[in-house]
Write a protein that holds these residues in place. Structure first.
Motif, PDB file in Angstrom:
ATOM      1  N   GLY A  86     -15.763   2.288 -25.687  1.00 41.99           N
ATOM      2  CA  GLY A  86     -17.669   2.536 -25.052  1.00 41.99           C
ATOM      3  C   GLY A  86     -18.514   2.683 -24.185  1.00 41.99           C
ATOM      4  O   GLY A  86     -19.318   3.346 -23.366  1.00 41.99           O
ATOM      5  N   ILE A  87     -17.173   0.980 -23.124  1.00 40.73           N
ATOM      6  CA  ILE A  87     -18.497   1.247 -21.389  1.00 40.73           C
ATOM      7  C   ILE A  87     -17.554   2.223 -20.645  1.00 40.73           C
ATOM      8  O   ILE A  87     -19.089   2.366 -20.434  1.00 40.73           O
ATOM      9  N   TRP A  88     -16.725   2.363 -21.065  1.00 42.01           N
ATOM     10  CA  TRP A  88     -16.540   3.681 -19.929  1.00 42.01           C
ATOM     11  C   TRP A  88     -16.895   4.878 -20.471  1.00 42.01           C
ATOM     12  O   TRP A  88     -17.110   5.431 -19.245  1.00 42.01           O
ATOM     13  N   LEU A  89     -17.220   5.083 -21.909  1.00 44.24           N
ATOM     14  CA  LEU A  89     -17.887   6.103 -21.524  1.00 44.24           C
ATOM     15  C   LEU A  89     -19.103   6.818 -21.771  1.00 44.24           C
ATOM     16  O   LEU A  89     -19.530   7.388 -21.125  1.00 44.24           O
ATOM     17  N   SER A 116     -10.882   9.937 -25.911  1.00 39.19           N
ATOM     18  CA  SER A 116     -11.196   8.249 -25.944  1.00 39.19           C
ATOM     19  C   SER A 116     -10.489   7.937 -27.167  1.00 39.19           C
ATOM     20  O   SER A 116      -9.725   7.078 -27.178  1.00 39.19           O
ATOM     21  N   VAL A 117     -10.929   8.331 -28.407  1.00 37.37           N
ATOM     22  CA  VAL A 117     -10.113   8.920 -29.607  1.00 37.37           C
ATOM     23  C   VAL A 117      -8.985   8.279 -29.507  1.00 37.37           C
ATOM     24  O   VAL A 117      -8.446   7.624 -29.969  1.00 37.37           O
ATOM     25  N   ARG A 118      -8.306   9.879 -29.000  1.00 33.56           N
ATOM     26  CA  ARG A 118      -6.566   9.888 -29.021  1.00 33.56           C
ATOM     27  C   ARG A 118      -6.130   8.791 -28.677  1.00 33.56           C
ATOM     28  O   ARG A 118      -5.280   7.866 -28.417  1.00 33.56           O
ATOM     29  N   PHE A 120      -7.132   5.809 -28.164  1.00 33.61           N
ATOM     30  CA  PHE A 120      -7.254   4.541 -28.822  1.00 33.61           C
ATOM     31  C   PHE A 120      -6.695   4.623 -30.088  1.00 33.61           C
ATOM     32  O   PHE A 120      -5.767   3.436 -29.790  1.00 33.61           O
ATOM     33  N   MET A 121      -5.964   5.853 -30.517  1.00 37.42           N
ATOM     34  CA  MET A 121      -5.087   5.028 -31.604  1.00 37.42           C
ATOM     35  C   MET A 121      -3.583   5.492 -31.345  1.00 37.42           C
ATOM     36  O   MET A 121      -2.978   4.613 -31.814  1.00 37.42           O
ATOM     37  N   ALA A 122      -3.568   5.650 -29.434  1.00 39.07           N
ATOM     38  CA  ALA A 122      -2.421   5.451 -29.148  1.00 39.07           C
ATOM     39  C   ALA A 122      -1.764   4.279 -28.765  1.00 39.07           C
ATOM     40  O   ALA A 122      -0.659   3.667 -29.378  1.00 39.07           O
ATOM     41  N   ILE A 123      -3.115   3.459 -28.507  1.00 41.19           N
ATOM     42  CA  ILE A 123      -2.584   2.200 -28.126  1.00 41.19           C
ATOM     43  C   ILE A 123      -2.671   1.335 -29.461  1.00 41.19           C
ATOM     44  O   ILE A 123      -1.606   0.536 -29.370  1.00 41.19           O
ATOM     45  N   PHE A 124      -3.165   1.651 -29.955  1.00 40.57           N
ATOM     46  CA  PHE A 124      -3.112   1.473 -31.990  1.00 40.57           C
ATOM     47  C   PHE A 124      -1.402   1.129 -32.476  1.00 40.57           C
ATOM     48  O   PHE A 124      -1.160   0.383 -32.953  1.00 40.57           O
ATOM     49  N   GLU A 125      -1.181   2.384 -32.505  1.00 43.99           N
ATOM     50  CA  GLU A 125       0.348   2.786 -32.832  1.00 43.99           C
ATOM     51  C   GLU A 125       0.810   2.115 -32.497  1.00 43.99           C
ATOM     52  O   GLU A 125       1.802   1.733 -32.524  1.00 43.99           O
TER      53      GLU A 125
END
Ligand code: HEM
Length: 133
Positions: A86-89, A116-118, A120-125
């Motif tokens: 969020g801060i980055w964006l 950024s959504v993709r 974060f999902m890669a980080i989560f997975e």
């Protein structure tokens, strides 16, 4: 003076440099950059290539930023949260609005949101692999 759109590599370079001035100083996300990036000129070139490829269809950047950020999260002890994105964006949007106006500037915002959504999902997975993988 009226603002113009992002039209060439010089514009992209200005955008990327102004943006990095902000993020490196940011008390909440600055450390992720300052503690991991050793070759700053190389990093800036890569990011300018990335956005030139994305916005101006110049085939320069070849890489996998999604994978790079999943690895980065591991490297920094799994501390990158949605909040940091969020801060980055927000810095990205503010930098764009301060200097440019037009379809490419809007595209740069939309691309960053989607990527950024993709990321974060890669980080989560990466943190929590699916049981049947
Ligand atoms: C919290 C948010 C983010 C943080 C803390 C962050 C931080 C970093 C860091 C430290 C690197 C260097 C990694 C390395 O060389 O090992 C990097 C690379 C990069 N970042 Fe980010 N980033 C964030 C979000 C984004 C977003 C949203 C985008 C694109 C829209 C992006 C695009 C890139 C690209 C293209 C690279 C180069 C990848 C490569 O080596 O090919 N980053 N980022």
């Amino acid at each position: 003076m009226g603002k113009t759109d992002i039209g060439n590599r010089k514009d992209v370079s200005l955008l990327v440099h102004r943006f990095y001035e902000k993020v490196r100083k940011d008390p909440e996300i600055g450390d992720f950059f300052n503690s991991t990036i050793m070759d700053w000129p190389g990093h800036m070139e890569k990011l300018i290539d990335f956005w030139e490829t994305n916005l101006l269809f110049v085939q320069k950047y070849k890489g996998n930023p999604i994978k790079v950020h999943a690895e980065l999260d591991k490297k920094v002890g799994h501390k990158i949260e949605n909040y940091h994105f969020g801060i980055w964006l927000r810095h990205w949007m503010e930098t764009l609005d301060a200097h440019f106006e037009g379809p490419n500037a809007e595209k740069a915002k939309q691309r960053a949101r989607n990527i950024s959504v993709r990321m974060f999902m890669a980080i989560f997975e990466e943190r929590r692999p699916l049981a049947n993988n």
